[in-house]
Write an enzyme that holds these catalytic residues in place. Structure first.
Site, short mmCIF file in Angstrom:
data_model
loop_
_atom_site.label_atom_id
_atom_site.label_comp_id
_atom_site.label_asym_id
_atom_site.label_seq_id
_atom_site.Cartn_x
_atom_site.Cartn_y
_atom_site.Cartn_z
N SER A 1 -9.51 10.45 -0.80
CA SER A 1 -8.96 11.27 -0.17
C SER A 1 -7.86 12.00 -1.14
CB SER A 1 -8.08 10.59 0.78
OG SER A 1 -6.99 11.24 1.38
N TYR B 1 -2.54 3.76 4.31
CA TYR B 1 -3.81 4.73 4.00
C TYR B 1 -3.64 5.25 2.67
CZ TYR B 1 -7.25 8.49 4.97
OH TYR B 1 -8.40 9.39 4.85
#
Ligand SMILES: NC(=O)c1ccc[n+]([C@@H]2O[C@H](COP(=O)([O-])OP(=O)(O)OC[C@H]3O[C@@H](n4cnc5c(N)ncnc54)[C@H](O)[C@@H]3O)[C@@H](O)[C@H]2O)c1
Length: 257
Positions: free
Chosen positions: A151, A164
């Site tokens: 990400s 995350y």
């Protein structure tokens, strides 16, 4: 000898597993492999949606099959993987352990159960699926290709997303570690890091926050699942045979601005 592009990018007849395939980026990546002649098992927790997606692809003539399961539950991972391998007749050429979840809370309020959930799906299940895949791929003369999903928060901190961010930073480091151990053994492991992509994962962001992100994207738009198809084809094919442990942003230039 001339470089045979057609053969080098050819993945037809390859067998693949993509986790999280009922929607979003995983679905797009699975679709890209199906469109190029792979047989693909999609793994997801959303049974109805998964079955409908696979049915839709089979009607189009593609070899898409679903295995429903919860990747957050370590006890299920053996069964999920074994079911997928049964469908794939024991041959696995490509693994994309892409299923992931996002939870947003201030760090001081972050519920520990949600921390565990995010880490279990985004990191632990990724490693366990890779470990099981390696045990098969290492025995195959043709080896295998593994594509992990990071990400932008593989680099950035993000805001209100400590679990995350920790998981995605770890996935890129895990990719490097595994790549070193596997590069000489006919296995390529690389990490795609999508930028801001228009999927349900980002559906709960406010329009103001979305617009703020768009301003920073040099390409001037959010990405779509289709934007991952080319990079996935490259990383799943022989064209990437000399690429090991790379972390590749697919982000419209967000990272370099
Ligand atoms: N959308 C983005 O902007 C973006 C950006 C960077 C990285 N990513 C990553 O890409 C991957 C896919 O994200 P997306 O945007 O398509 O998300 P999404 O929420 O649209 O899809 C995630 C899929 O994973 C499945 N899933 C969730 N928990 C599961 C579990 N316990 N067991 C099995 N399946 C489960 C969901 O049912 C869903 O189909 C994730 O790893 C995500 O972190 C997304």
């Amino acid at each position: 000898m001339a470089y045979d592009y057609k053969t080098m990018f050819d993945v037809s007849g390859k067998h693949a597993i993509v986790t999280g395939g009922a929607q979003g980026l995983s679905r797009g990546m699975a679709e890209g492999l199906l469109e190029n002649g792979c047989k693909v098992v999609l793994i997801d927790i959303q049974q109805e949606k998964l079955e409908a997606v696979c049915e839709e692809y089979r009607k189009m003539g593609y070899e898409a099959y679903g295995v429903c399961g919860n990747l957050a539950d370590r006890a299920q991972i053996d069964t999920i993987f074994d079911k997928a391998m049964e469908i794939l007749d024991g041959k696995l050429d490509i693994l994309i352990p892409a299923a992931g979840v996002q939870r947003r809370h201030l760090p001081e309020e972050f519920p520990v159960e949600e921390w565990d959930l995010v880490l279990n799906i985004n990191l632990n299940a990724v490693f366990l699926m890779i470990q099981k895949a390696l045990r098969i791929m290492l025995k195959q003369p043709t080896g295998g290709k593994i594509i992990t999903i990071g990400s932008m928060v593989t680099w950035f901190g993000g805001t209100t997303v400590p679990a995350y961010t920790a998981s995605k930073g770890a996935v890129s480091q895990l990719t490097k570690s595994l790549a070193v151990d596997c590069a000489g053994r006919n296995i390529n492991i690389n990490c795609i890091c999508p930028g801001y992509m228009d999927t349900e994962m980002c559906a709960n962001m406010t329009q103001a926050r979305k617009d703020e992100c768009t301003v920073r994207i040099p390409a001037g738009r959010w990405g779509t699942p289709d934007d991952l198809k080319g990079p996935v084809l490259f990383l799943a094919s022989a064209a990437s045979d000399y690429l090991n442990g790379a972390t590749i942003p697919v982000d419209g230039g967000y990272l370099v601005k």
